[in-house]
Each structure stands twice: as structure tokens, then as C-alpha cells.
Design an enzyme around this catalytic site. Structure first.
Site, mmCIF file in Angstrom:
data_model
loop_
_atom_site.group_PDB
_atom_site.id
_atom_site.type_symbol
_atom_site.label_atom_id
_atom_site.label_comp_id
_atom_site.label_asym_id
_atom_site.label_seq_id
_atom_site.Cartn_x
_atom_site.Cartn_y
_atom_site.Cartn_z
ATOM 1 N N LYS A 101 0.795 -1.230 0.000
ATOM 2 C CA LYS A 101 0.000 0.000 0.000
ATOM 3 C C LYS A 101 0.832 1.287 0.000
ATOM 4 O O LYS A 101 0.384 2.309 -0.509
ATOM 5 C CB LYS A 101 -0.956 0.009 1.211
ATOM 6 C CG LYS A 101 -2.062 -1.022 1.091
ATOM 7 C CD LYS A 101 -2.875 -1.138 2.354
ATOM 8 C CE LYS A 101 -4.128 -0.339 2.271
ATOM 9 N NZ LYS A 101 -5.101 -0.692 3.340
ATOM 10 N N ASP B 179 -9.996 3.742 2.236
ATOM 11 C CA ASP B 179 -10.124 3.318 3.637
ATOM 12 C C ASP B 179 -10.752 4.431 4.480
ATOM 13 O O ASP B 179 -11.531 4.163 5.396
ATOM 14 C CB ASP B 179 -8.744 2.974 4.231
ATOM 15 C CG ASP B 179 -8.190 1.681 3.677
ATOM 16 O OD1 ASP B 179 -8.980 0.830 3.223
ATOM 17 O OD2 ASP B 179 -6.956 1.508 3.687
#
Ligand code: ATR
Length: 310
Positions: free
Chosen positions: A89, A125
Site C-alpha cells: 500500500k 479506507d
């Protein structure tokens, strides 16, 4: 699950419109290492099928040394985009064309959209965290929030809480240096504090007792993890009227959530966060309203099947 083959050549980009009927099945990739455990292929495919999108969501197990090749593959016109998970990520930001301001702020990318061969990258997120709490009827504006943990997931929580206009954020962590890095993400009017993750330390207990919302972002309580079966917060510190949000979703009812519920606090499970971040990614790839109920039901089914098979 189809396996990642770095030797396959990328094909040329054909257009920038994700859902233009092209007469061939498009692909969305999940890039991680490992990826076999992920629930995303199940609930994303269910969502694509429910809306009749001719696309396959594939898990690509990409080791770090093949990450740049995998990203190049995303530029193909066959690819709508990707999800990105552990351990890529942060590293993947170097290989995409346009990380947006949110991805820069969180310092991590979980979603890539292929726009005619240009790779736009963002982080859903943050929206997943906010929407999970909204869906549970939680109003964050002006609230006091205590966040346990200071890893990658916690960073997205800090950005989400700041954007939601909370009043106070206390970060509780085992390692003070990692919490300090998160305190730098604050600013503005947000009152930010640190408390050690030590049950004998009064500031930890009082940060829980005085919080409106407690977010648990460590791996404590996770099935098969090093602290399985444990809650970082004892039930006695919770009270009715509070919200307890655990980002862990295996098991669905974590020890932290059980402790909160036993004291009359409102539990919010991590499966909601998983589904809502995925729903936001789905919206970006397809331009369509994500069928959140379908995604939730399939994620829950996949989780139950896995628990029965272990
Ligand atoms: P993620 O991306 O899921 O947040 P991470 O970046 O590895 O994962 O962060 C893990 C978090 O869980 C950290 O806050 C870590 O605490 P430290 O910063 O002290 O390492 C926390 N954590 C993991 N195992 C823990 C344990 N057994 N007890 C307390 N905290 C733990």
C-alpha cells in the site's frame, strides 16, 4: 483464483471509460502478498454480477520484486483498475501516475483506477471508516475519540476523524514513537493526545472512559494472530452510550467488541469497514452505485465458510 504471472505481456490501453461495453470481459485486480485469505474477490465479484458488469475481480499474489511489473499490467485496456493490500500500500505510490491528495495524506494507496492507461490512485479506507460509522448511526462532529493502535490502518482513521470534525483524538499505542508520527497528522483545532497502551496507566483508562467513540486498529484479538482471544480494553472501562469500532473482522465478534457490548456500549464490526472501503472502490471503477447489501451478505457468507473450513 488465477495466479499472477509476471511473464505475461501487458496489452495496449484501449479507452478510459471503465464501463463502456467493449465486447470483452474486463478485469479488476487485487494486488497483495499473500492474497489467498482476502474476502474482496468474493464480495466484489458478487457486486459486479449483481449489476451485470462484464468484469472479473482477480486476486494477484505479487511478491515485492514484481510490483512494478504488476502495476504496468494495470495500464492495459482490459483492466479497470485494482485494489492494493498488504504489503504494497505504501510502496505502490512510486509506480502510479497520480496519487491524489487523500492518498498522499494517508501515505498509502488501496485503490487504482485505469483511465486510458493513466493510473489514478487514491485511498478509500478513509471513506470506509466514515461510512461504517454513518451506517451505524454515529455522528462524529464534536466527539471525543480514542484510537488504539498507530500502524497503517490507524493513519486512515486519523485522517477520517479529522475530516469528520471531531473535538479530541487520543492515540493509545504500545510504541510511543509510532503514535508521535500520527500526532503530526493532526493540526487545526483538533485536540490530540497520547496515552501508553498499558492497563496500569491511568491516562489509558481515562481516555477510554471519557471517549464517545473508541476505535481499535491493532491486530489484538485477531484470529490466528499473536494476541488471539484478547481485548486491549477491559469491559469495566466501557459504558452505555459509547461506540466501540473494531477494524479487526476475523472473528466478526472480537473480544474488544464483546467487552464493549457486555458494558452496554454499541459495537461496530470491522466487516463494515472492509465492505464500505470496497464499495467506494467499486464506485470509482464502474461509476455505478455499489450494492452494499449484496457485498455485505457475500462477505459474511465467505467469512462463515472459511470459519467452518478451519
Ligand atoms: P496495520 O497496517 O494493520 O495497522 P501495522 O502497521 O503493522 O498494521 O500496525 C499494527 C498496530 O498494532 C500497531 O499499532 C502495533 O503496535 P506497535 O506500534 O507498538 O507495534 C499494534 N500491535 C500489534 N500487535 C500488538 C500487540 N500484541 N499488543 C499491542 N499492540 C499491538
Amino acid at each position: 483464483m488465477r495466479t499472477w504471472k509476471s511473464s505475461a505481456p501487458p496489452t495496449a490501453a484501449i479507452d478510459g471509460d471503465p464501463v463502456t461495453p467493449s465486447g470483452r470481459t474486463r478485469t479488476i485486480a487485487l494486488i497483495g502478498h499473500p492474497v489467498a485469505h482476502s474476502l474482496s474477490p468474493r464480495f466484489q465479484q458478487a457486486a459486479l454480477d449483481a449489476l451485470g458488469v462484464d468484469a472479473r475481480y482477480e486476486a494477484w499474489d505479487v511478491p515485492p520484486e514484481e510490483l512494478s511489473i504488476a502495476v504496468e499490467r494495470l495500464r492495459s485496456g482490459d483492466l479497470l483498475g485494482a485494489n492494493v493490500t498488504v504489503p504494497h500500500k505504501v510502496e505502490i505510490m512510486r509506480f502510479v501516475d497520480r496519487p491524489d491528495a487523500l492518498a498522499e495524506r494517508v501515505g498509502a494507496v488501496n485503490t487504482i483506477v485505469n483511465r486510458g492507461g493513466a493510473l489514478e490512485a487514491t485511498n478509500t479506507d478513509v471513506a470506509g471508516i466514515v461510512r461504517s460509522l454513518e451506517a451505524a448511526g454515529v455522528e462524529l462532529q464534536g466527539k471525543r475519540v480514542t484510537l488504539i493502535g498507530a500502524g497503517g490502518a490507524a493513519r486512515a482513521v486519523v485522517v477520517a476523524m479529522r475530516s469528520a470534525g471531531i473535538e479530541r483524538l487520543t492515540i493509545v499505542n504500545r510504541t510511543p514513537g509510532r503514535a508521535a508520527a500520527l500526532l503530526d497528522l493532526g493540526g487545526g483545532d483538533l485536540d490530540m493526545r497520547y496515552a501508553p497502551l498499558d492497563a496500569s496507566d491511568g491516562t489509558f483508562a481515562s481516555s477510554i472512559r471519557t471517549a464517545d467513540v473508541v476505535v481499535q486498529s491493532t491486530s489484538v484479538g485477531m484470529a490466528h494472530g499473536p494476541a488471539e482471544g484478547e481485548s486491549p480494553v477491559p469491559a469495566e472501562w466501557f459504558r452505555p452510550g459509547q461506540v466501540a469500532f473494531d477494524l479487526v473482522y476475523v472473528p466478526e465478534q472480537t473480544p474488544f467488541l464483546a467487552a464493549a457490548e457486555a458494558a452496554g456500549a454499541q459495537p461496530v464490526g470491522g466487516l463494515s469497514m472492509l465492505v464500505h472501503q470496497g464499495a467506494e472502490s467499486f464506485r470509482l471503477w464502474t461509476g455505478m452505485e455499489p450494492p452494499v447489501d449484496v457485498m455485505f451478505a457475500e462477505a459474511r457468507r465467505a467469512l462463515a465458510e472459511r470459519q467452518h473450513s478451519t
